[in-house]
Scaffold this motif. Structure first.
Motif, PDB file in Angstrom:
ATOM      1  N   PHE A  14      49.081  25.763  32.812  1.00 24.87           N
ATOM      2  CA  PHE A  14      49.054  26.471  31.531  1.00 24.87           C
ATOM      3  C   PHE A  14      47.864  27.422  31.440  1.00 24.87           C
ATOM      4  O   PHE A  14      47.970  28.535  30.914  1.00 24.87           O
ATOM      5  CB  PHE A  14      49.014  25.467  30.374  1.00 24.87           C
ATOM      6  N   ILE A  15      46.725  26.969  31.943  1.00 18.18           N
ATOM      7  CA  ILE A  15      45.521  27.823  31.886  1.00 18.18           C
ATOM      8  C   ILE A  15      45.725  29.086  32.734  1.00 18.18           C
ATOM      9  O   ILE A  15      45.402  30.209  32.310  1.00 18.18           O
ATOM     10  CB  ILE A  15      44.281  27.039  32.361  1.00 18.18           C
ATOM     11  N   VAL A  16      46.278  28.908  33.943  1.00 11.76           N
ATOM     12  CA  VAL A  16      46.531  30.066  34.811  1.00 11.76           C
ATOM     13  C   VAL A  16      47.526  31.028  34.146  1.00 11.76           C
ATOM     14  O   VAL A  16      47.318  32.248  34.114  1.00 11.76           O
ATOM     15  CB  VAL A  16      47.069  29.599  36.185  1.00 11.76           C
ATOM     16  N   MET A  17      48.605  30.469  33.582  1.00  8.91           N
ATOM     17  CA  MET A  17      49.609  31.314  32.915  1.00  8.91           C
ATOM     18  C   MET A  17      49.006  32.032  31.711  1.00  8.91           C
ATOM     19  O   MET A  17      49.328  33.195  31.428  1.00  8.91           O
ATOM     20  CB  MET A  17      50.798  30.452  32.471  1.00  8.91           C
ATOM     21  N   ALA A  18      48.114  31.328  30.999  1.00  5.22           N
ATOM     22  CA  ALA A  18      47.475  31.953  29.831  1.00  5.22           C
ATOM     23  C   ALA A  18      46.593  33.123  30.245  1.00  5.22           C
ATOM     24  O   ALA A  18      46.589  34.179  29.591  1.00  5.22           O
ATOM     25  CB  ALA A  18      46.654  30.908  29.072  1.00  5.22           C
ATOM     26  N   PHE A  19      45.855  32.950  31.351  1.00  5.31           N
ATOM     27  CA  PHE A  19      45.011  34.052  31.838  1.00  5.31           C
ATOM     28  C   PHE A  19      45.879  35.247  32.236  1.00  5.31           C
ATOM     29  O   PHE A  19      45.535  36.399  31.946  1.00  5.31           O
ATOM     30  CB  PHE A  19      44.170  33.588  33.041  1.00  5.31           C
ATOM     31  N   ILE A  20      47.002  34.961  32.898  1.00  2.36           N
ATOM     32  CA  ILE A  20      47.902  36.055  33.298  1.00  2.36           C
ATOM     33  C   ILE A  20      48.457  36.766  32.064  1.00  2.36           C
ATOM     34  O   ILE A  20      48.503  38.000  31.985  1.00  2.36           O
ATOM     35  CB  ILE A  20      49.054  35.493  34.165  1.00  2.36           C
ATOM     36  N   PHE A  22      47.192  36.904  29.072  1.00  2.00           N
ATOM     37  CA  PHE A  22      46.171  37.557  28.248  1.00  2.00           C
ATOM     38  C   PHE A  22      45.456  38.680  28.995  1.00  2.00           C
ATOM     39  O   PHE A  22      44.696  39.434  28.403  1.00  2.00           O
ATOM     40  CB  PHE A  22      45.154  36.502  27.801  1.00  2.00           C
ATOM     41  N   TRP A  23      45.700  38.797  30.310  1.00  2.00           N
ATOM     42  CA  TRP A  23      44.927  39.728  31.134  1.00  2.00           C
ATOM     43  C   TRP A  23      45.082  41.184  30.675  1.00  2.00           C
ATOM     44  O   TRP A  23      44.094  41.905  30.523  1.00  2.00           O
ATOM     45  CB  TRP A  23      45.354  39.578  32.601  1.00  2.00           C
ATOM     46  N   ASN A  24      46.324  41.609  30.454  1.00  2.00           N
ATOM     47  CA  ASN A  24      46.530  43.007  30.048  1.00  2.00           C
ATOM     48  C   ASN A  24      45.885  43.303  28.699  1.00  2.00           C
ATOM     49  O   ASN A  24      45.322  44.383  28.500  1.00  2.00           O
ATOM     50  CB  ASN A  24      48.033  43.314  29.974  1.00  2.00           C
ATOM     51  N   THR A  25      45.957  42.333  27.779  1.00  2.00           N
ATOM     52  CA  THR A  25      45.319  42.526  26.470  1.00  2.00           C
ATOM     53  C   THR A  25      43.810  42.613  26.610  1.00  2.00           C
ATOM     54  O   THR A  25      43.167  43.463  25.984  1.00  2.00           O
ATOM     55  CB  THR A  25      45.699  41.362  25.539  1.00  2.00           C
ATOM     56  N   LEU A  26      43.258  41.752  27.455  1.00  2.00           N
ATOM     57  CA  LEU A  26      41.805  41.776  27.676  1.00  2.00           C
ATOM     58  C   LEU A  26      41.380  43.116  28.271  1.00  2.00           C
ATOM     59  O   LEU A  26      40.380  43.711  27.856  1.00  2.00           O
ATOM     60  CB  LEU A  26      41.417  40.624  28.601  1.00  2.00           C
TER      61      LEU A  26
END
Length: 564
Positions: A14-20, A22-26
């Protein structure tokens, strides 16, 4: 330990998927103006693509574009007026959806008006191109050079006759001055011919031309040639400053009479740059529609042989056979691609096209032009022409002061909750705070992954989610305290506390989820934004409160005492 393994594995995923997610937004939120410019230079359209993938702020937080349209009922048949506005709203909604703008507000106002609010959208020109285009895509053949030459010669005669019967001196003056095509001059030559054409031209007769007398065609510079045999076709370059003059001549009643009904003059969709000056293209076409754009399928962007932007399409069934017959019978001839009576391009047919085709954009077309055409073709044509009667780029509807106060109050409230839980439940409270951080992170990642628009009601949903998550932890901690006071061990107290609180937590979360679902189904605009953040926030809260904090507490089962 076995139970810990799957929880660690699932949480890690879940953490890896969340980073993926959120990456474009970040990346978008931390993108400076200079970085955006560099991205566009390296790969045109990449910054816009990143913007589409990122979570946007709503009209209330960031502002956007406000457009008011009027459906021109008078231009369609009476039988088609009944639901014309509703059908126009649906087409506009489809087009807006293709742009990636989320949570747009598209409303009917009165009998013939439509209000469109696009959060985070500031490009008024592009919005006008996308929303306002009728997008009647047609394929038409270019007229033969012989017929076009005869028509142009007659127009020259009429213009000469107009000068001789009306204001002969002005014709001479206009003719002399028009030969001076200094690109630096700013004089509008249409004024000269405009005055000339104001005379009574109703009695103008066809007049024999003297040698070299071309008062109209002198403004038309041929540019459309077949590359195979260098054969010219009636496509002409017109300096931008001469367009008004050419249009006024073509609008003369005498000129209209010599243009056959099956022939039309059509301008290009956009300007181009030739010899350091802005120009338009003018085509002479056969009026008959050879093929309609509604038969196109699988429309997507592409690149031509010279790396120019293209819109590729596929045909199927009977439309494919019809297009094959059309292209097979007109090889080595230009086929004009006409949108709303303006020519997008006129590529030459090199071979019979059966299934796959390509709309070649002009050399001056940008990636935005290609994307706009792709959008309007995919969404279909409007049932009636629309005119934009108002368009404004507006600021945040809540006002910067309200947003600032709202942001400060949210941060202060969040910090207060963190401190209270940490102080009241000591080390166990810090574990709950970790769960809250995961809750917020996962929620933002999901909303970013869904390309949702963050509005103030959405933020309210996030804050409510935090409250629900804290409440779940308090339920668990109080049960654990009761077990510890009854004399149980730390291990037994933690297990019993979670087990006793679990049903209550599930009950409260399920009822909130039902409420959020109802708000999403029956609500609209900001209500839906609130429902989305609440739904996902509550779902994640259930996971973080029961799984993540339990996973951390299980590590503490081996301790003799528990800080709670």
């Amino acid at each position: 330990m076995k139970g810990q393994t799957w929880r660690l594995a699932v949480t890690g995923i879940f953490i890896v998927m969340a980073f993926i997610g959120f990456w474009n937004t970040l990346r978008y939120w931390t993108l400076s103006g200079t970085d955006r410019q560099k991205m566009e230079e390296i790969r045109p359209g990449s910054a816009q693509e990143l913007e589409r993938k990122a979570m946007r702020l709503g009209l209330d937080l960031q502002g956007g574009l406000h457009v008011v349209l009027r459906v021109q009922m008078e231009k369609i048949e009476a039988s088609a007026r009944v639901d014309a506005v509703d059908r126009a709203i649906q087409v506009i909604r489809n087009r807006v959806d293709f742009t990636g703008v989320t949570e747009p507000v598209i409303l009917k106002q009165g009998d013939d008006r439509i209000i469109v609010d696009l959060p985070g959208y500031t490009d008024a020109a592009q919005a006008e191109n996308i929303i306002g285009q009728t997008a009647q895509l047609e394929f038409k053949l270019v007229e033969s050079m012989e017929n076009a030459g005869l028509i142009l010669k007659k127009i020259d005669s009429i213009v000469v006759a107009a000068g001789k019967t009306g204001t002969e001196s002005k014709v001479a003056t206009a003719g002399a001055e028009s030969k001076v095509k200094d690109s630096a001059t700013t004089r509008d030559t249409s004024d000269v011919f405009g005055e000339m054409l104001k005379g009574d031209t109703g009695q103008v007769a066809d007049t024999a031309l003297s040698e070299g007398e071309t008062p109209f065609t002198q403004y038309l510079e041929p540019f459309l040639y077949s590359s195979k045999n260098n054969t010219p076709w009636p496509g002409y370059v017109i300096a931008m400053r001469d367009r008004g003059l050419v249009e006024r001549i073509l609008a003369m009643p005498e000129v209209k009479r010599v243009i056959p009904e099956d022939v039309q003059f059509s301008w290009s969709t956009r300007t181009d740059i030739k010899a350091a000056q802005s120009v338009y293209y003018l085509y002479i076409l056969k009026n008959k529609v050879q093929f309609l754009g509604k038969n196109l399928e699988r429309i997507k962007l592409g690149r031509g042989q010279s790396q120019e932007h293209t819109v590729d399409f596929r045909l199927s069934g009977q439309s494919s056979a019809a297009f094959a017959r059309l292209t097979g019978a007109n090889i080595d001839k230009p086929l004009a691609i006409v949108i709303d009576n303006r020519v997008e391009s006129a590529p030459f047919i090199n071979s019979k096209i059966r299934n796959d085709g390509q709309i070649t954009m002009g050399s001056s077309a940008t990636i935005k032009d290609a994307q706009n055409l792709e959008i309007v073709l995919k969404a279909g044509a409007l049932p009636a022409p629309v005119e934009i009667i108002e368009k404004n780029v507006i600021g945040p509807t809540l006002g910067s002061d309200s947003i600032r106060k709202g942001l400060i109050s949210s941060i202060v409230g969040l910090i207060a909750v963190f401190l209270f839980v940490g102080i009241y439940y000591r080390l166990s409270g810090l574990i709950a705070d970790i769960g809250l951080l995961f809750n917020i992170f996962f929620l933002l990642a999901i909303m970013a992954g869904l390309s949702a628009t963050l509005t103030m009601p959405g933020i309210a949903g996030i804050i409510l989610t935090i409250g629900i998550s804290v409440d779940s932890n308090i339920l668990i901690f109080e049960r654990v305290r009761e077990e510890l006071r009854s004399g149980k061990t730390v291990r037994a107290s933690i297990d019993a506390g979670y087990n006793r609180a679990l049903l209550t937590i599930i009950d409260s979360h399920v009822t909130t989820l039902i409420t959020a679902g109802a708000l999403f189904i029956f609500g609209a605009g900001p209500i839906k934004g609130f429902a989305v953040s609440l739904f996902w926030g509550v779902t994640i809260s259930l996971y973080t409160a029961v799984i993540i904090t339990k996973m951390i507490f299980d590590i503490r089962k081996g301790y003799q005492s528990l800080s709670i």
